[in-house]
Each structure stands twice: as structure tokens, then as C-alpha cells.
Design a protein around this motif. Sequence first.
Motif, PDB file in Angstrom:
ATOM      1  N   GLY A   1       0.835  -1.203   0.000  1.00  0.00           N
ATOM      2  CA  GLY A   1       0.000   0.000   0.000  1.00  0.00           C
ATOM      3  C   GLY A   1       0.866   1.247   0.000  1.00  0.00           C
ATOM      4  O   GLY A   1       0.607   2.206  -0.739  1.00  0.00           O
ATOM      5  N   ASN A   2       1.917   1.224   0.806  1.00  0.00           N
ATOM      6  CA  ASN A   2       2.826   2.374   0.867  1.00  0.00           C
ATOM      7  C   ASN A   2       3.554   2.575  -0.455  1.00  0.00           C
ATOM      8  O   ASN A   2       3.769   3.698  -0.905  1.00  0.00           O
ATOM      9  CB  ASN A   2       3.844   2.182   1.996  1.00  0.00           C
ATOM     10  N   VAL A   3       3.935   1.449  -1.065  1.00  0.00           N
ATOM     11  CA  VAL A   3       4.623   1.533  -2.370  1.00  0.00           C
ATOM     12  C   VAL A   3       3.715   2.221  -3.380  1.00  0.00           C
ATOM     13  O   VAL A   3       4.120   3.145  -4.090  1.00  0.00           O
ATOM     14  CB  VAL A   3       5.015   0.121  -2.872  1.00  0.00           C
ATOM     15  N   ARG A   4       2.476   1.772  -3.409  1.00  0.00           N
ATOM     16  CA  ARG A   4       1.525   2.342  -4.370  1.00  0.00           C
ATOM     17  C   ARG A   4       1.290   3.829  -4.104  1.00  0.00           C
ATOM     18  O   ARG A   4       1.252   4.650  -5.011  1.00  0.00           O
ATOM     19  CB  ARG A   4       0.189   1.598  -4.299  1.00  0.00           C
ATOM     20  N   ALA A   5       1.120   4.146  -2.804  1.00  0.00           N
ATOM     21  CA  ALA A   5       0.820   5.535  -2.456  1.00  0.00           C
ATOM     22  C   ALA A   5       1.988   6.448  -2.807  1.00  0.00           C
ATOM     23  O   ALA A   5       1.803   7.565  -3.270  1.00  0.00           O
ATOM     24  CB  ALA A   5       0.498   5.620  -0.966  1.00  0.00           C
ATOM     25  N   GLU A   6       3.186   5.944  -2.589  1.00  0.00           N
ATOM     26  CA  GLU A   6       4.362   6.795  -2.785  1.00  0.00           C
ATOM     27  C   GLU A   6       4.828   6.827  -4.237  1.00  0.00           C
ATOM     28  O   GLU A   6       5.158   7.870  -4.773  1.00  0.00           O
ATOM     29  CB  GLU A   6       5.498   6.265  -1.909  1.00  0.00           C
ATOM     30  N   LEU A   7       4.839   5.670  -4.880  1.00  0.00           N
ATOM     31  CA  LEU A   7       5.435   5.592  -6.215  1.00  0.00           C
ATOM     32  C   LEU A   7       4.417   5.351  -7.323  1.00  0.00           C
ATOM     33  O   LEU A   7       4.758   5.416  -8.501  1.00  0.00           O
ATOM     34  CB  LEU A   7       6.487   4.468  -6.250  1.00  0.00           C
ATOM     35  N   GLY A   8       3.190   5.029  -6.939  1.00  0.00           N
ATOM     36  CA  GLY A   8       2.172   4.811  -7.961  1.00  0.00           C
ATOM     37  C   GLY A   8       2.101   3.371  -8.421  1.00  0.00           C
ATOM     38  O   GLY A   8       2.887   2.519  -8.012  1.00  0.00           O
ATOM     39  N   ALA A   9       1.134   3.130  -9.298  1.00  0.00           N
ATOM     40  CA  ALA A   9       0.842   1.759  -9.729  1.00  0.00           C
ATOM     41  C   ALA A   9       1.939   1.181 -10.623  1.00  0.00           C
ATOM     42  O   ALA A   9       2.025  -0.025 -10.803  1.00  0.00           O
ATOM     43  CB  ALA A   9      -0.487   1.719 -10.472  1.00  0.00           C
ATOM     44  N   GLU A  10       2.783   2.063 -11.193  1.00  0.00           N
ATOM     45  CA  GLU A  10       3.816   1.556 -12.105  1.00  0.00           C
ATOM     46  C   GLU A  10       5.029   1.026 -11.353  1.00  0.00           C
ATOM     47  O   GLU A  10       5.951   0.486 -11.960  1.00  0.00           O
ATOM     48  CB  GLU A  10       4.286   2.672 -13.061  1.00  0.00           C
ATOM     49  N   ALA A  11       5.032   1.186 -10.045  1.00  0.00           N
ATOM     50  CA  ALA A  11       6.216   0.796  -9.274  1.00  0.00           C
ATOM     51  C   ALA A  11       6.470  -0.702  -9.373  1.00  0.00           C
ATOM     52  O   ALA A  11       5.545  -1.495  -9.474  1.00  0.00           O
ATOM     53  CB  ALA A  11       6.032   1.197  -7.819  1.00  0.00           C
TER      54      ALA A  11
END
Lengths: 353, 272
Positions: free
Chosen positions: A16-26
Motif C-alpha cells: 500500500g505504501n509503495v503504491r501511495a508513494e510511487l504509484g501503480a507503475e512501481a
Amino acid sequence: MRLRTFLASDMREALGNVRAELGAEAVIVSSEKAKGGGVMVRAAVEETAREVLRENLAVFSEWHNAMAAPDCETHRHAGLIHRLRNGRVSEKPAARNFNRAELLQILRTHRAPDALAHALAETAEKAGLSDMTLALASALEKRMTSAALDLTKSIALLLTGPNGAGKSAVAAKIAAHARLCERHVRLIATDITGAGAIARLETFAQHIDVPIVVAESAEELSRAVAECAKENILAVIDTAGFDPRNGKARSAFAALAKIEHVEAIGVVSACSDAEEIADIAAALVSLGARRLIVTGLDISRRLGALAAAATQNAALAHVTRSPYVAGGLETLTPLSLARALIDASQSGRGSAQ
Amino acid sequence: MSFNNNLGKPHLTAIGSGKGGTGKTLIAVSLAHALAYEGERVLLCDADFELSNTSVHLGLDDCGDLPGFLANECRLEEAIAPVLGGAGIHGGFDIIAAPSGCGTLANSGEIGAQQLLGKLKAAKNYDRVLLDLGAGVDAGVLRFAASSDDALVVLTPDPASLTDAYAFVKLLQQMTRNRVPQILVNMAVNDSEARRTADALIATCKNFLNSTPDYLGAIPHDPNALDAVRKQAALLTLHPQSASARAVTAIAQRLHNRLRPGSAPLRLASAR
């Protein structure tokens, strides 16, 4: 490339944090247990995506200026330009007062099936709520159920659906999520005729470090599933794409869905004609699928197909909005679907939030 | 005996990293030493035109005359300095560098790199030329990596090293269209961390560049390596049985085996 390291109590929170910070392309480049508990996830995102957005901005601006009429489409483009200019920060659109004709127009813009649009508008009106989003959510709630997969308990998930729905990618996403829940997973490939189908699943399997087996018949699949059940391994079964309305194909898949421990999950794409999806989803449900997964929300601006799939006689398990395995499986509630339908017409955001 | 498949031309191996401080020079020096033990005639070229320091690592007064060699003021035989007896002696190799901070070659960039590469490729007395590249990803560094027979990218478990190594791979791939360096992990505390570090770069390259770099190996974090650097002595001489020396030797053997006549050619990693 932007690289970030995330510390979280568990993988779900980290993702969730990855998505919030870097977006869905992460992309998750590494993950490990953190010292002292929790997990440490390292994720990266290429700058190219943002560069492309910046380039597109000029094009969309011209397009926007050329649109003089203050109609729904103009609002969509204005919203898109606003989003491009402001990165990922989105403003919540102002609440809209309920208006049946306007709601009907919004649903038509999303290309929702006519019968569904009328039924939703009528139920929404009866709800007696002044807020259009809440009224639509209330109407949707009477027709849809959300039931996310419990990957810690599921035994065998059979992914079925038409060609190009994204079954293999969904299989990889499920396998990745299950692994993050520390569940042992096995991918089972049954599409032995599709060109490159097994190779593609093998690539996914290698990427997420999950073993893959091939089952060439219902008997072999039955044995593979029984073995997984015995060893408490989650079996994720990828199947060949087929038309569930076709009688011959139906009987073959019905046999697979009846294998002990197997739960059939219908997979359909939001980037399809809504009426077609309604038919296909209904056919999958009649074949035994009790839950559906809708893919392709990242590229679908009109959400009529999503609404059509969500209101079938089956629970909506998840939606996906990223081609990347790390993009994950999201859940969609009646309220979030209503918000997506209404907001997209106001802000140009074409996908469910 | 020549080990080279290149019919009289030396095999050029470039060692880069993007980020500074990854231990590139210690690896280059130690690999030169280990390859010499394998019987290769090795020339170690410090291709960091601005701040060369291979001679500092080895405590040498004479590091050769790279500026003179590039300016055609002397021949290669006159421009090199022998280390541990020189190339051709068991465990010995030659070195060529610019004096640290001399400034003569600063800003030579891609043109300087091109000139030096042309001259080194004609160095028939060597089986292999090891190019210790400077930090960063400027045009000169990339040219060396792009025009060598194979390139290694050194990274450490440090996240900044991952991003810089990725930048190195990406720009090299863009420059050459199809070449991907091999991964060498340095300073990992154990094999598991080394593998995770390499896998992180491989995963990043797979996702964003559609390429898969090969994992060549790892050199563990080892106080003996630091001790050798501080004492300005060759690691394989000072601590030959240390974990880092053994790892360097294993990697050198891997590189050497690929160079032997009849062995499979080095895979210069195609993007796929």
C-alpha cells in the motif's frame, strides 16, 4: 529511476505504501524480513512515465482548448489536464445533488447497459438521498457484493474467462500476494494449445519465484489440485481463454470447476463492451463462478463494463489497474464504484479509486 | 601461450559502477593479479582520466605514462609500469595510468576514450586489458564500456549503488542498443545478501529495460580487503586466504575459463 525503501509491519501495508508513494507503475525490486520484525520492501519506478505525461500535457491542453462546449467530455478532459498538471495529487470533486436525468446521462456516458442504467437510476431515486454519489452507491449496494479472496485459506482458484481478459497476469498477482502472506503457492497451467501461453506463465512464475506445473487434462488437474490441498499449497490455475456462452466449451470448463477444492473465479476486462461483459459474466456465473475479477481499469475510461460485471449474480472479488504483478489486487465497494462513476464524469478520472 | 580467442588482439574487460566507492579499483587490481595467476598476460589500465588511483592502491611510485602513450610520445612498452614482476611473470601484470590529479587527461571525454581504446586494442602482447573506469556515467566512461569486449558493473547493497548501477546499465544499453554488463556484487555481508542485491538490479533491468544482466559473482565484505587498501598492498599477496581474495580468484577463474580457446564466447548479454 526513483528507488524507495519501505518498512512496514506486513507486506500488505508495505505494498500500500509503495503504491501511495510511487504509484501503480512501481516495481518491487527486493523484499525481505526486517530486523526486529516487519518487512522491508524496495521498489522502483522509472521516470519515463512521468516524462511521457509531461509530453502529453501539451497535446491534451490543445485538445482541451479546442473543446468549447461545456459537456461531459469537456469535463473529462479538463479533469485529465488538471491531473497531469498536479501529478498524483487529486482534489475530491464537489458533491453533486441527485438528479435522475443527470445520473442516467452519466451512466450512458460510461456505456453502461441501458437496462442497468435505468434500473440504477430508479433505485437511486427511491433511496431519497440528496447526494448523487451516495444515491448511486445505495443503488449499487442492492445489486453488488464485494468478497475479496482470502489467500490464506483458499485451496485452489480456477481462473476462467475470455481471451485477453488478463487471466495469466491475475494468476501471477494472486500468486505474488499469496507469497507475501507467506503461503506456499503453485501455478498450474492448463492452456497447452495457446501460442506461448505456458511460456508466459513460466516467465511470471520465474519472476515471483513460484513453481509451475502443467496439467493437460481434467484428471491431471484433479491430481495436481489434490496434491496441493494435501500439502496446504494454494493452487492458482490458469486456463485457456474461451467463450463461456459456447455450449461445447462450457461443458469442458464446467468439468474443471467441479473438481474437488476448486473455486472458479471469472476474469473479465473492463475494456470491453458492457453488454458483452454482462453476457459473459452471467455465463461464467452459470458455470459456477461465484466471484469475478475485473481487469484493465488502468486503461478503461468508461466504466460501464465494470458496473455491468459488478452487478452480476456473483461477488466482485477484486479489480486490477496495472499490468505489473506488483500492481496488485484491489477491492471495490459499491461506494467506491459509485464515486468512480460520478467523479470520472466530473474530473476525467476514468478509473475506479 | 596466448589464451585469447581474439587472434592477436587483447580481450578488453571494462569495470564500471556508476557510483563511486563501490570498491571498483580494488576489484580491478585484484582481478588483474588473479588473472595473472591464471597465466594471462594482463595490462591494467586506469581509465579514470581525472582521478586515477590504482597506483595508490598498490603503493607504486611509477604508474606508467598514460598521457604520453595517448599523445604518441612513447610506445606502450615504454608507457607501462610492471607490477609484481610484470606481465608474463606468474602473478605479475602491467599497469598504465595517469598520475593522480595530473590533470593532463581531464576532460578528454569520449574522444580520449576512443583514442585510448584504439591503441589498447592493438596491444598484442597482452591476453587481456582490464579497464578500471571512473565513477559516473559520462560519455567517456560509457564509451569505454561500450567498446570493450565485455563489461562488468560493480554494485554494493547500498540503495544508491543500485540506482547508479541501473543508470550505468541503462545508458550502456542505450548507447550500444544491445549490450548489458555482467553484475559483480561487492561488500555484501553474505551470499544471500549478494544474491538479493544482484536480483534487485536484475529485476529492475527486466522490468524497465527488458534485459537480463548475468550475475558474475560476489566479493564479500571483508576487513582484510580494507587492510590491504590501507597498507597499499595487493590483496592476494597480503591476505591470499581471505574470503575476499578467494572470491576474486573464483571470479577471475570464471572470466579466464571463458577466454580459453575453444570455450564458449563471453555472452555480451543481449537485451531481450
